[in-house]
Write a protein that holds these residues in place. Structure first.
Motif, PDB file in Angstrom:
ATOM      1  N   ASN A 166       0.617  11.111  -3.794  1.00 38.94           N
ATOM      2  CA  ASN A 166       1.461  11.715  -4.830  1.00 38.94           C
ATOM      3  C   ASN A 166       0.818  11.669  -6.220  1.00 38.94           C
ATOM      4  OD1 ASN A 166       3.566  12.291  -2.991  1.00 38.94           O
ATOM      5  ND2 ASN A 166       4.274  10.159  -3.118  1.00 38.94           N
ATOM      6  N   GLN A 167      -0.405  11.205  -6.281  1.00 41.74           N
ATOM      7  CA  GLN A 167      -1.125  11.112  -7.556  1.00 41.74           C
ATOM      8  C   GLN A 167      -1.610  12.495  -7.997  1.00 41.74           C
ATOM      9  OE1 GLN A 167      -4.528   8.560  -7.257  1.00 41.74           O
ATOM     10  NE2 GLN A 167      -5.369   9.156  -9.255  1.00 41.74           N
ATOM     11  N   ASN A 168      -1.605  12.741  -9.309  1.00 39.04           N
ATOM     12  CA  ASN A 168      -2.126  13.998  -9.840  1.00 39.04           C
ATOM     13  C   ASN A 168      -3.658  13.972  -9.769  1.00 39.04           C
ATOM     14  OD1 ASN A 168      -2.651  16.371 -11.140  1.00 39.04           O
ATOM     15  ND2 ASN A 168      -2.003  15.665 -13.170  1.00 39.04           N
ATOM     16  N   PRO A 169      -4.269  14.861  -8.968  1.00 40.98           N
ATOM     17  CA  PRO A 169      -5.726  14.796  -8.794  1.00 40.98           C
ATOM     18  C   PRO A 169      -6.524  15.471  -9.904  1.00 40.98           C
ATOM     19  CG  PRO A 169      -4.779  16.464  -7.354  1.00 40.98           C
ATOM     20  CD  PRO A 169      -3.646  15.867  -8.101  1.00 40.98           C
ATOM     21  N   ILE A 170      -5.865  16.238 -10.787  1.00 38.87           N
ATOM     22  CA  ILE A 170      -6.593  16.951 -11.833  1.00 38.87           C
ATOM     23  C   ILE A 170      -7.327  15.947 -12.727  1.00 38.87           C
ATOM     24  CG2 ILE A 170      -6.440  18.565 -13.762  1.00 38.87           C
ATOM     25  CD1 ILE A 170      -5.722  19.801 -11.091  1.00 38.87           C
ATOM     26  N   GLY A 171      -8.637  16.152 -12.860  1.00 40.50           N
ATOM     27  CA  GLY A 171      -9.466  15.270 -13.680  1.00 40.50           C
ATOM     28  C   GLY A 171     -10.096  14.120 -12.920  1.00 40.50           C
ATOM     29  N   GLU A 172      -9.628  13.869 -11.685  1.00 41.64           N
ATOM     30  CA  GLU A 172     -10.203  12.787 -10.880  1.00 41.64           C
ATOM     31  C   GLU A 172     -11.556  13.208 -10.299  1.00 41.64           C
ATOM     32  OE1 GLU A 172      -8.993   9.747 -10.478  1.00 41.64           O
ATOM     33  OE2 GLU A 172      -7.231  10.158 -11.728  1.00 41.64           O
ATOM     34  N   GLN A 173     -12.334  12.190  -9.919  1.00 43.99           N
ATOM     35  CA  GLN A 173     -13.658  12.422  -9.340  1.00 43.99           C
ATOM     36  C   GLN A 173     -13.621  12.112  -7.844  1.00 43.99           C
ATOM     37  OE1 GLN A 173     -16.504  13.428 -11.123  1.00 43.99           O
ATOM     38  NE2 GLN A 173     -15.257  13.619 -12.982  1.00 43.99           N
ATOM     39  N   LEU A 174     -14.199  13.010  -7.038  1.00 49.45           N
ATOM     40  CA  LEU A 174     -14.393  12.720  -5.610  1.00 49.45           C
ATOM     41  C   LEU A 174     -15.861  12.997  -5.273  1.00 49.45           C
ATOM     42  CD1 LEU A 174     -14.566  15.767  -4.305  1.00 49.45           C
ATOM     43  CD2 LEU A 174     -12.089  15.611  -4.298  1.00 49.45           C
ATOM     44  N   ARG A 175     -16.256  12.582  -4.074  1.00 46.50           N
ATOM     45  CA  ARG A 175     -17.664  12.696  -3.704  1.00 46.50           C
ATOM     46  C   ARG A 175     -17.838  13.605  -2.487  1.00 46.50           C
ATOM     47  NH1 ARG A 175     -20.723   9.346  -6.532  1.00 46.50           N
ATOM     48  NH2 ARG A 175     -22.515   9.572  -5.137  1.00 46.50           N
ATOM     49  N   ILE A 176     -18.854  14.456  -2.584  1.00 46.05           N
ATOM     50  CA  ILE A 176     -19.269  15.305  -1.472  1.00 46.05           C
ATOM     51  C   ILE A 176     -20.772  15.150  -1.327  1.00 46.05           C
ATOM     52  CG2 ILE A 176     -19.384  17.651  -0.549  1.00 46.05           C
ATOM     53  CD1 ILE A 176     -17.055  18.396  -2.390  1.00 46.05           C
ATOM     54  N   LYS A 177     -21.196  14.692  -0.165  1.00 44.74           N
ATOM     55  CA  LYS A 177     -22.621  14.491   0.101  1.00 44.74           C
ATOM     56  C   LYS A 177     -23.266  13.622  -0.981  1.00 44.74           C
ATOM     57  CE  LYS A 177     -26.464  17.059   2.104  1.00 44.74           C
ATOM     58  NZ  LYS A 177     -27.104  18.388   2.297  1.00 44.74           N
TER      59      LYS A 177
END
Length: 405
Positions: A166-177
């Motif tokens: 339920n967290q707002n993901p806008i501005g968060e960092q995630l990782r791909i490869k």
């Protein structure tokens, strides 16, 4: 003998043997229910596929690498489309409104201690309007993102829910490869279609995917998985398809078989309708076998009934009943069994279709034609398979019948 009197006698006999009559009707019931349900579900699948393709828009075209024959005979998808092909279509084909090339790959997407395999779709800003997608929150890919190969992503709503709860993901960092990407937007729910679920997709600038995730694998330029494009209007779709094919043949210097395929929404819809119609017909044919088996059950029970009622038949013939009277009575009994089984089977099939419509995305419908055919066939089966035992009963010699009793 009066027909009404024959019907009353047949009904009385069947009611007197409730269990046997019910078991005899069971085969007809299952057959009818199967035919009606299979036809309804098949039509529902066809309708669902039609709605999904119509949602793409009537003026959408898809360009994929490799000819149809090549794609059917090789496991590896040909690498014959490049980004420059998409740019040439956008600038040189007058009947095309917008073009959205794309690169597809699957990668591990990680946010903190959560990770999942997801489809990575590299594309351009025109993808939204070409494919009729919308952004729920944030923004989509911009031309600046493409020029700079920015490490930004837009998430499908189901994937965003899976990774961020339920967290707002806008501005968060995630990782791909092992690369860090900033979430800048969340897409509106679209729903899965034909095995593809855009709600679980990661949308990335096409140059970022090419340069930092999959690499450049074509010697002729930046390889793309497909090119989606929209014609100026529905009437321009045929012209757009013709012009795109001619342009790509010139660019690829083709003299023989094309190394690409251009399909319209109508082409895809025709293919799917052909497949679903064939499957519906096959399922209905398989279900109809149980009707035939049910007919054999009717004949078997009627033959047993003739044997058990030999004395009754002999007595009736001895007091003046004609062969035709005996024949009609036994045929009526067989028809009543089959028609009643058909009626209850129809109710069962309609109930099954209602449950499927209520608890699945298939909008299964009741086909009046299937109902009429199934009930008519079940009644015809009773008539057909009831003739042999009825004739056998009618031909019994009254003296032999009374002696055998």
């Amino acid at each position: 003998m009066d027909i009404l009197e024959s019907v009353k006698m047949a009904a009385t006999t069947l009611v007197a043997n409730k269990l046997r009559s019910s078991l005899t009707m069971l085969g007809i019931m299952i057959g009818n229910a199967s035919v009606i349900a299979m036809v309804g579900i098949g039509q529902g699948a066809q309708r669902l596929a039609s709605e999904q393709f119509e949602a793409l828009g009537p003026n959408v075209l898809f360009v994929v690498p490799g000819s149809q024959a090549t794609r059917n005979t090789t496991l590896e998808v040909p690498k014959t489309l490049v980004l420059e092909d998409a740019r040439a279509i956008a600038t040189q084909v007058p009947s095309v409104k917008e073009v959205a090339p794309q690169i597809n790959t699957r990668q591990l997407v990680t946010y903190r201690n959560k990770n999942t395999n997801a489809t990575i779709l590299g594309t351009t800003s025109d993808y939204l309007s070409v494919r009729s997608f919308d952004v729920e929150t944030g923004r989509f890919i911009t031309e600046q993102d493409i020029k700079r190969s920015n490490q930004v992503v837009m998430l499908g709503p189901e994937l965003a829910k899976k990774l961020f709860d339920n967290q707002n993901p806008i501005g968060e960092q995630l990782r791909i490869k092992n690369l860090s990407f900033q979430v800048v937007g969340i897409m509106k729910p679209k729903g899965s279609a034909l095995g593809d679920n855009p709600d679980e997709t990661v949308y990335v600038p096409i140059t970022t995917v090419a340069n930092r995730i999959v690499g450049r694998t074509s010697p002729y330029g930046l390889e793309v998985t497909a090119i989606s494009l929209s014609a100026k209007d529905e009437d321009s779709t045929g012209a757009a398809k013709f012009q795109v094919e001619n342009l790509l043949r010139l660019r690829h210097k083709i003299n023989g078989e094309d190394d690409f395929t251009v399909r319209s929404q109508k082409d895809l819809l025709t293919i799917v309708n052909t497949i679903t119609s064939g499957l519906t017909l096959m399922l209905a044919a398989i279900a109809a076998i149980s009707l035939f088996v049910g007919g054999i059950g009717v004949m078997n029970i009627m033959l047993v009934s003739v044997t058990e009622r030999t004395q009754e038949i002999g007595l009736r013939k001895a007091i003046g009943a004609q062969e035709q009277d005996i024949l009609i009575q036994f045929i009526i009994e067989a028809v009543i069994l089959s028609a009643a089984g058909g009626l209850f089977g129809t109710m069962l099939g309609v109930g099954g279709i209602s449950l499927v419509s209520a608890f699945s995305p298939l909008k299964a419908s009741i086909s009046p034609v299937a109902v009429i055919v199934a009930v008519s066939v079940s009644g015809g089966i009773g008539l057909f398979f009831g003739v042999v035992p009825a004739r056998r009963a009618a031909k019994l010699d009254p003296i032999v019948a009374l002696r055998s009793a």
